[in-house]
Design a protein around this motif. Structure first.
Motif, PDB file in Angstrom:
ATOM      1  N   LEU A  18     -19.968  -5.876   2.071  1.00  0.00           N
ATOM      2  CA  LEU A  18     -19.007  -6.521   2.959  1.00  0.00           C
ATOM      3  C   LEU A  18     -18.041  -5.537   3.598  1.00  0.00           C
ATOM      4  O   LEU A  18     -17.440  -5.842   4.625  1.00  0.00           O
ATOM      5  CB  LEU A  18     -18.228  -7.601   2.196  1.00  0.00           C
ATOM      6  N   VAL A  19     -17.886  -4.371   2.996  1.00  0.00           N
ATOM      7  CA  VAL A  19     -17.042  -3.330   3.586  1.00  0.00           C
ATOM      8  C   VAL A  19     -17.823  -2.025   3.659  1.00  0.00           C
ATOM      9  O   VAL A  19     -18.709  -1.765   2.844  1.00  0.00           O
ATOM     10  CB  VAL A  19     -15.730  -3.133   2.797  1.00  0.00           C
ATOM     11  N   ASP A  20     -17.479  -1.220   4.646  1.00  0.00           N
ATOM     12  CA  ASP A  20     -18.139   0.065   4.881  1.00  0.00           C
ATOM     13  C   ASP A  20     -17.391   1.137   4.088  1.00  0.00           C
ATOM     14  O   ASP A  20     -16.443   1.753   4.588  1.00  0.00           O
ATOM     15  CB  ASP A  20     -18.133   0.366   6.380  1.00  0.00           C
ATOM     16  N   GLU A  21     -17.817   1.343   2.854  1.00  0.00           N
ATOM     17  CA  GLU A  21     -17.097   2.249   1.969  1.00  0.00           C
ATOM     18  C   GLU A  21     -17.113   3.702   2.454  1.00  0.00           C
ATOM     19  O   GLU A  21     -16.048   4.338   2.523  1.00  0.00           O
ATOM     20  CB  GLU A  21     -17.658   2.145   0.549  1.00  0.00           C
ATOM     21  N   PRO A  22     -18.261   4.288   2.806  1.00  0.00           N
ATOM     22  CA  PRO A  22     -18.236   5.691   3.246  1.00  0.00           C
ATOM     23  C   PRO A  22     -17.352   5.929   4.465  1.00  0.00           C
ATOM     24  O   PRO A  22     -16.606   6.915   4.520  1.00  0.00           O
ATOM     25  CB  PRO A  22     -19.704   5.993   3.555  1.00  0.00           C
ATOM     26  N   SER A  23     -17.413   5.028   5.437  1.00  0.00           N
ATOM     27  CA  SER A  23     -16.606   5.190   6.640  1.00  0.00           C
ATOM     28  C   SER A  23     -15.121   5.134   6.312  1.00  0.00           C
ATOM     29  O   SER A  23     -14.318   5.933   6.827  1.00  0.00           O
ATOM     30  CB  SER A  23     -16.960   4.107   7.664  1.00  0.00           C
ATOM     31  N   GLY A  24     -14.751   4.188   5.431  1.00  0.00           N
ATOM     32  CA  GLY A  24     -13.349   4.057   5.060  1.00  0.00           C
ATOM     33  C   GLY A  24     -12.840   5.275   4.314  1.00  0.00           C
ATOM     34  O   GLY A  24     -11.724   5.765   4.573  1.00  0.00           O
ATOM     35  N   LEU A  25     -13.632   5.789   3.380  1.00  0.00           N
ATOM     36  CA  LEU A  25     -13.218   6.979   2.639  1.00  0.00           C
ATOM     37  C   LEU A  25     -13.127   8.194   3.560  1.00  0.00           C
ATOM     38  O   LEU A  25     -12.201   9.006   3.449  1.00  0.00           O
ATOM     39  CB  LEU A  25     -14.204   7.260   1.503  1.00  0.00           C
ATOM     40  N   ARG A  26     -14.090   8.311   4.475  1.00  0.00           N
ATOM     41  CA  ARG A  26     -14.060   9.429   5.416  1.00  0.00           C
ATOM     42  C   ARG A  26     -12.780   9.382   6.262  1.00  0.00           C
ATOM     43  O   ARG A  26     -12.138  10.421   6.503  1.00  0.00           O
ATOM     44  CB  ARG A  26     -15.298   9.396   6.308  1.00  0.00           C
ATOM     45  N   PRO A 104     -14.089  -3.814   6.978  1.00  0.00           N
ATOM     46  CA  PRO A 104     -15.202  -4.751   6.827  1.00  0.00           C
ATOM     47  C   PRO A 104     -16.265  -4.500   7.883  1.00  0.00           C
ATOM     48  O   PRO A 104     -15.986  -3.959   8.961  1.00  0.00           O
ATOM     49  CB  PRO A 104     -14.543  -6.113   7.052  1.00  0.00           C
ATOM     50  N   TRP A 105     -17.510  -4.869   7.582  1.00  0.00           N
ATOM     51  CA  TRP A 105     -18.537  -4.927   8.615  1.00  0.00           C
ATOM     52  C   TRP A 105     -18.166  -6.042   9.589  1.00  0.00           C
ATOM     53  O   TRP A 105     -17.436  -6.985   9.238  1.00  0.00           O
ATOM     54  CB  TRP A 105     -19.907  -5.207   8.000  1.00  0.00           C
ATOM     55  N   TYR A 198     -31.162  -9.860  -0.283  1.00  0.00           N
ATOM     56  CA  TYR A 198     -30.821  -8.542   0.244  1.00  0.00           C
ATOM     57  C   TYR A 198     -30.354  -8.668   1.688  1.00  0.00           C
ATOM     58  O   TYR A 198     -31.004  -9.332   2.506  1.00  0.00           O
ATOM     59  CB  TYR A 198     -32.033  -7.614   0.168  1.00  0.00           C
ATOM     60  N   VAL A 199     -29.204  -8.048   1.994  1.00  0.00           N
ATOM     61  CA  VAL A 199     -28.692  -7.986   3.361  1.00  0.00           C
ATOM     62  C   VAL A 199     -28.634  -6.521   3.774  1.00  0.00           C
ATOM     63  O   VAL A 199     -28.014  -5.702   3.085  1.00  0.00           O
ATOM     64  CB  VAL A 199     -27.294  -8.631   3.468  1.00  0.00           C
ATOM     65  N   HIS A 200     -29.283  -6.196   4.858  1.00  0.00           N
ATOM     66  CA  HIS A 200     -29.350  -4.800   5.295  1.00  0.00           C
ATOM     67  C   HIS A 200     -27.998  -4.314   5.800  1.00  0.00           C
ATOM     68  O   HIS A 200     -27.329  -4.992   6.585  1.00  0.00           O
ATOM     69  CB  HIS A 200     -30.380  -4.642   6.416  1.00  0.00           C
ATOM     70  N   GLY A 219     -28.798  -9.146   8.521  1.00  0.00           N
ATOM     71  CA  GLY A 219     -27.343  -9.177   8.540  1.00  0.00           C
ATOM     72  C   GLY A 219     -26.831 -10.447   7.900  1.00  0.00           C
ATOM     73  O   GLY A 219     -27.606 -11.327   7.503  1.00  0.00           O
ATOM     74  N   LEU A 220     -25.526 -10.556   7.829  1.00  0.00           N
ATOM     75  CA  LEU A 220     -24.924 -11.703   7.149  1.00  0.00           C
ATOM     76  C   LEU A 220     -25.131 -12.993   7.920  1.00  0.00           C
ATOM     77  O   LEU A 220     -25.313 -14.064   7.322  1.00  0.00           O
ATOM     78  CB  LEU A 220     -23.439 -11.435   6.932  1.00  0.00           C
ATOM     79  N   ASP A 221     -25.142 -12.924   9.238  1.00  0.00           N
ATOM     80  CA  ASP A 221     -25.335 -14.137  10.041  1.00  0.00           C
ATOM     81  C   ASP A 221     -26.687 -14.788   9.728  1.00  0.00           C
ATOM     82  O   ASP A 221     -26.785 -16.018   9.630  1.00  0.00           O
ATOM     83  CB  ASP A 221     -25.230 -13.822  11.533  1.00  0.00           C
ATOM     84  N   ALA A 222     -27.712 -13.959   9.593  1.00  0.00           N
ATOM     85  CA  ALA A 222     -29.048 -14.507   9.300  1.00  0.00           C
ATOM     86  C   ALA A 222     -29.067 -15.163   7.923  1.00  0.00           C
ATOM     87  O   ALA A 222     -29.687 -16.214   7.737  1.00  0.00           O
ATOM     88  CB  ALA A 222     -30.083 -13.398   9.373  1.00  0.00           C
TER      89      ALA A 222
END
Length: 230
Positions: A18-26, A104-105, A198-200, A219-222
């Protein structure tokens, strides 16, 4: 699109799903070290991630007593600071809480909102209690309840963490759906009797040909659409 039937409660992994961890840490490392080159920031991100993975593994192996994500993140921040020569106490203190400010994504908040109109929705995270509280608020994630592995003094994929969600759901595990972008997480949930989806995500752990999950979605919408149709 697969339909997943006979579900009473939906459980979401948080970090990476639900959140983009690598992007946030970067982003947080870049803010602490504004003069660093991009390659150096990427190297420091890897250093952070390797420390977290290694310490969680040591805890799982019984080589270290349980420490929550806030403690391990603070250790990772110190390693980054030592490697980069960061000495500003305020910058280090903020960096230590980077895991509380992950973006978040794009589909996360709206997807949770739609799904929560039809199902009880739980978060189940390796993030500690305080980190999960602040992360949920920062990313705009709305739950009926959020559960931290800290309550079980363990990290996923330890079975006792999935048991937290099953016990909270109050129904048989085969009526509880675990949603994650990490195949390793879903394998742990499936071993505990939960259903799995699984959600890509770009940074997730993709399933192998041997993985048997109840659904795989782009994705989550699907996923929400499939559950709403069930």
């Amino acid at each position: 699109m697969p339909e997943i039937r006979d579900i009473d409660v939906v459980v979401f992994d948080v970090l990476g799903t639900l959140v983009d961890e690598p992007s946030g840490l970067r982003t947080e490392i870049r803010a602490a070290l504004p003069e660093a080159a991009d390659a150096a920031v990427d190297e420091l991100l890897v250093l952070w991630q390797r420390h977290v993975e290694a310490e969680q593994r040591r805890i799982a192996q019984g080589l270290r007593p349980y420490a929550n994500s806030g403690t391990i993140d603070a250790e990772a921040a110190r390693r980054v600071a030592e490697h980069a020569g960061l000495t500003d106490p305020a910058a280090l203190a903020r960096l230590a809480t980077a895991g509380q400010r992950l973006p978040p994504w794009n589909d996360s908040a709206a997807g949770l909102e739609r799904l929560a109109q039809r199902f009880p929705v739980l978060g189940l995270s390796n993030a500690g209690r305080t980190a999960l509280l602040r992360l949920s608020a920062h990313a705009g994630l709305r739950w009926h309840q959020a559960l931290s592995g800290e309550a079980a003094q363990a990290y996923k994929p330890a079975p006792e963490v999935y048991r937290l969600a099953i016990d909270t759901a109050g129904c048989p595990p085969e009526r509880v759906l675990m949603v994650a972008a990490h195949a390793w997480d879903l394998r742990g949930a499936r071993a505990s009797g939960m259903r799995t989806a699984y959600v890509h995500r770009p940074i997730g752990d993709s399933p192998t040909g041997e993985d048997v999950f109840d659904g795989r979605f782009d994705g989550l919408d699907a996923l929400v659409t499939a559950l709403s149709a069930s």
